[in-house]
Design an enzyme around this catalytic site. Structure first.
Site, mmCIF file in Angstrom:
data_model
loop_
_atom_site.group_PDB
_atom_site.id
_atom_site.type_symbol
_atom_site.label_atom_id
_atom_site.label_comp_id
_atom_site.label_asym_id
_atom_site.label_seq_id
_atom_site.Cartn_x
_atom_site.Cartn_y
_atom_site.Cartn_z
ATOM 1 C CG ASP A 53 -4.255 -1.489 3.152
ATOM 2 O OD1 ASP A 53 -4.705 -1.018 2.100
ATOM 3 O OD2 ASP A 53 -3.428 -0.902 3.868
ATOM 4 C CG ASP A 105 -3.631 0.862 7.082
ATOM 5 O OD1 ASP A 105 -4.391 -0.094 6.805
ATOM 6 O OD2 ASP A 105 -3.920 2.039 6.850
ATOM 7 C CG ASP A 112 -1.757 1.237 1.322
ATOM 8 O OD1 ASP A 112 -2.470 1.500 0.346
ATOM 9 O OD2 ASP A 112 -1.712 1.924 2.357
ATOM 10 C CE LYS A 113 0.520 7.405 -2.853
ATOM 11 N NZ LYS A 113 1.006 8.475 -1.958
ATOM 12 C CB THR A 114 -1.163 6.661 1.692
ATOM 13 O OG1 THR A 114 -1.376 7.144 0.362
ATOM 14 C CG2 THR A 114 -1.195 7.826 2.661
ATOM 15 C CE LYS A 134 -5.978 0.267 -0.931
ATOM 16 N NZ LYS A 134 -5.377 0.798 0.299
ATOM 17 C CB THR A 153 -1.687 4.367 -4.481
ATOM 18 O OG1 THR A 153 -2.042 5.624 -3.924
ATOM 19 C CG2 THR A 153 -1.439 4.531 -5.974
ATOM 20 N N GLY A 154 -4.791 4.691 -4.010
ATOM 21 C CA GLY A 154 -5.996 5.365 -4.493
ATOM 22 C C GLY A 154 -5.668 6.678 -5.162
#
Length: 690
Positions: free
Chosen positions: A573, A569, A372-374, A550, A522-523
């Protein structure tokens, strides 16, 4: 979909947890007491073995003392002493044999009991009239060696599998609770309740989870989270029970007790991980069962063949007994559990918590890791990516003007600018007449000059042109660009973005060195995702993905025939973590009960993903080594025990066979313990040293 069931965190209070896990159990008995029992039985049996040796005809003839030591009734004395050794020294094995038969799980105790029982019954029969020579001395020395081997082996095992005990010992037994008048009283940690305030002196352990209400200090959390350096803690910061206080005295208010605490949850997670069955353990158990039945068959065949060749019955029985003893599958049965215990302890004390053992083992075969990016690859907050001068000023001067005006704002962009200025040592200048320009930016007087930090829309509405390839590139990368004007003259632009963690670059590089593809979910807009993917050198990325999509993207990668880990996180997710072959929740902190993950990483450090995969591979290699050590020696030892080298003068006695069997078990235990020596090697792949 993995299809495994995830367990909740521990339901026992801390006192119960401590009581349950201060000693290993085997068959419902305290491991320490069993070691003492084997030690006592060994010494008693060894003392009795001396007269047994002196009264045995074979030993008397060998020493030339036959006439001197033989007397009327000596064979009955020999029988009586040997009976004590058989029933007292051999009792743990006979009792274990009954237990295995009841469970229909024949193994080591079955083979040992068969061996010593055959030797005892045959020798007893010779005392009471059967033609032949007894070998009570071989029976006694066999039991002595078996007891000694088990004593040494259990000490080795206890040292290798002390994961739970080590964790439990981190929690102090007492605490200094503050009374209303400010004095302290020493109480048991189990007496503390939420809301109590306790004094933690320099060098003392934090008694349980809480928050600092007075004082500041540094805490050593290395044995809890794997954070190698002491961490600074001030008023309002959370602290973990078991952490070692540094130089300052602090007062903490208790927030969690019993099973709610971080350490209690970790202990419960370690216990469940060690108890969970894995494919490797099932394979080891199957191998042990096969070896048991093979030994019984080969032992029987050995007895029949030697008798058919005209060998004395005592010789044939000795060969069969040696086969049964030397083939005991104890080492094979311990091959996996000991490695599991050591790797679980190593991971738990490094902030890498294994919730599902099978998924951890599968991690060694991963083909791809999806991040996941953020908040995982990035910090999850705005930061200055580029400062682009557009006039005569330098980059630092442009940033200084912007930082001055943004120091009056609470906007996320403003906080990003301020952080960047602080990192460069730039101190904001005095500001007056600050005001917001609705939808366009901010304005103020700084050092007597009119300064504005504005959006691109402000420039468009006033026909202010910007000719800069750097600005164009920043816009193409999806960065947020703001402009700085001083006395209405455009002096520079500041490009902000979700800052990529420094650790992410190293994590991706090392994963790719391990042959694992790195991807990102990522969104965010495609331009943003493309920029981050290019900066990190990712193999693939998925942009503009909604939380409920996802899991679908994980399935898409799995459909390419790849084994996939998802790193997120553990909250939004969750579906993707469950869908993945291995779900890894990162940055859980003290909230280790992440239900959707197979592995929980306490720190928010992507390098720990590399570490857990490296540990998985190292653990598997150690299991294979133990398989070879636990079973491989039988390929040579069993034929020798059966007497195939008799023609060359090579004959293994039952006692020698027992020594070899015990030695193989000790070697397996030591080899499992050596996994801890790999800590530094694994650290090179991301595991923080504690």
């Amino acid at each position: 979909m993995k299809g495994q069931e995830h367990h909740a965190s521990g339901k026992h209070d801390h006192a119960a947890t401590t009581q349950d896990h201060t000693g290993h159990a085997e068959g419902g008995h305290d491991h320490g007491a069993m070691i003492a029992d084997f030690k006592r039985r060994f010494w008693v049996s060894l003392v009795l073995t001396v007269p047994i040796l002196l009264l045995s005809p074979m030993i008397q003839d060998f020493l030339g003392l036959g006439e001197a030591l033989r007397f009327a009734g000596s064979r009955f004395v020999l029988f009586a002493l040997s009976s004590v050794v058989f029933f007292y020294g051999g009792w743990p094995f006979l009792k274990g044999f009954v237990g295995e038969i009841r469970k229909r799980q024949t193994g080591m105790m079955t083979l040992i009991s068969m061996a010593i029982s055959v030797a005892y019954l045959y020798s007893t029969a010779t005392v009471f009239g059967l033609a032949g020579e007894p070998f009570f001395w071989e029976l006694a020395t066999l039991i002595d060696v078996m007891l000694l081997g088990h004593w040494i082996e259990m000490r080795s095992v206890m040292g290798a599998s002390a994961a739970l005990e080590a964790l439990v010992k981190l929690m102090p037994a007492t605490a200094d609770r503050l009374r209303p008048d400010g004095s302290t009283e020493e109480v048991q940690v189990t007496e503390l309740v939420a809301g109590d305030r306790v004094l933690v002196r320099p060098g003392a352990k934090v008694p349980t989870d809480g928050v600092i209400v007075e004082g500041r200090t540094s805490l050593d959390e290395s044995m809890l989270t794997g954070e190698s350096k002491p961490v600074e803690r001030n008023e309002g910061d959370e602290v973990i029970g078991g952490a070692v206080n540094g130089e300052g005295a602090i007062t903490i208010e208790i927030r969690k007790t019993g099973s709610e605490t971080y350490l209690a949850q970790v202990i419960e997670m370690v216990r469940r991980a060690q108890e969970s069955r894995s494919r490797s353990q099932n394979l080891a158990d199957t191998g042990a069962n096969i070896l048991t039945y093979t030994a019984i068959v080969i032992g029987t065949v050995t007895l029949v063949v030697w008798l058919s060749l005209g060998a004395p019955i005592e010789f044939a029985i000795a060969r069969a007994v040696t086969v049964l003893v030397i083939a005991c599958p104890h080492a094979l049965g311990l091959a996996v559990p000991l490695v599991v215990a050591v790797s679980t302890r190593l991971s738990a004390t490094s902030g890498l918590l294994i919730r599902e053992r099978a998924s951890f083992e599968r991690a060694r075969n991963l083909d791809a890791v999806i991040f996941d990016k953020t908040g995982t690859l990035t910090e999850g907050r705005f930061g200055v990516a580029d400062v682009i001068p557009l006039g005569d000023m330098g980059a630092d001067e442009v940033l200084a003007w912007a930082a001055a005006i943004e120091s009056q704002s609470e906007h996320p962009i403003a906080r990003g600018v301020i952080r960047s200025a602080e990192e460069k040592g730039i101190r904001p200048k005095p500001v007056r007449d600050f005001r917001n320009l609705t939808g366009e930016g901010t304005e103020a007087v700084v050092d007597g000059r009119d300064v504005k930090v504005v959006s691109p829309g402000y420039l468009r509405r006033r026909d202010i042109g910007v000719e800069s390839t750097d600005v164009e590139r920043a816009n193409e990368q999806g960065k947020t660009v703001v402009y700085v004007l001083v006395d209405d003259a455009l002096v520079g632009a500041i490009a902000l973005a979700d800052i990529v963690r420094k650790e992410s670059r190293e994590a991706v590089r090392k994963l790719k060195e391990m042959g694992i593809e790195c991807m990102m979910l990522t969104g965010d807009a495609r331009a943003v995702a493309k920029s981050v993917a290019a900066e990190l050198g990712l193999d693939d990325y998925f942009a503009e993905v909604l939380p409920d999509q996802k899991a679908e993207k994980v399935r898409e990668v799995q459909s390419r025939g790849k084994s996939v880990a998802m790193v997120g996180d553990g909250v939004n997710d969750a579906p993707a973590l469950v869908q993945a072959d291995c779900g890894i929740a990162i940055g859980a902190g003290t909230d280790v009960a992440v239900q959707s993950a197979d592995i929980v990483l306490v720190r928010n450090d992507p390098r720990d993903v590399t570490a857990i995969l490296a540990l998985s591979r190292a653990t598997y290699r150690k299991m294979i080594e133990n398989f070879v050590l636990g079973a491989g020696y039988n390929v040579v030892a069993i034929p020798l025990a059966a007497g195939v080298a008799y023609a060359w003068g090579i004959v293994l006695t039952p006692a020698v066979g027992a020594a070899l069997m015990s030695a193989s078990t000790v070697v397996v235990a030591i080899n499992a313990k050596l996994l801890e020596r790999r800590r530094k090697d694994i650290a090179a792949l991301g595991l923080a040293e504690s």
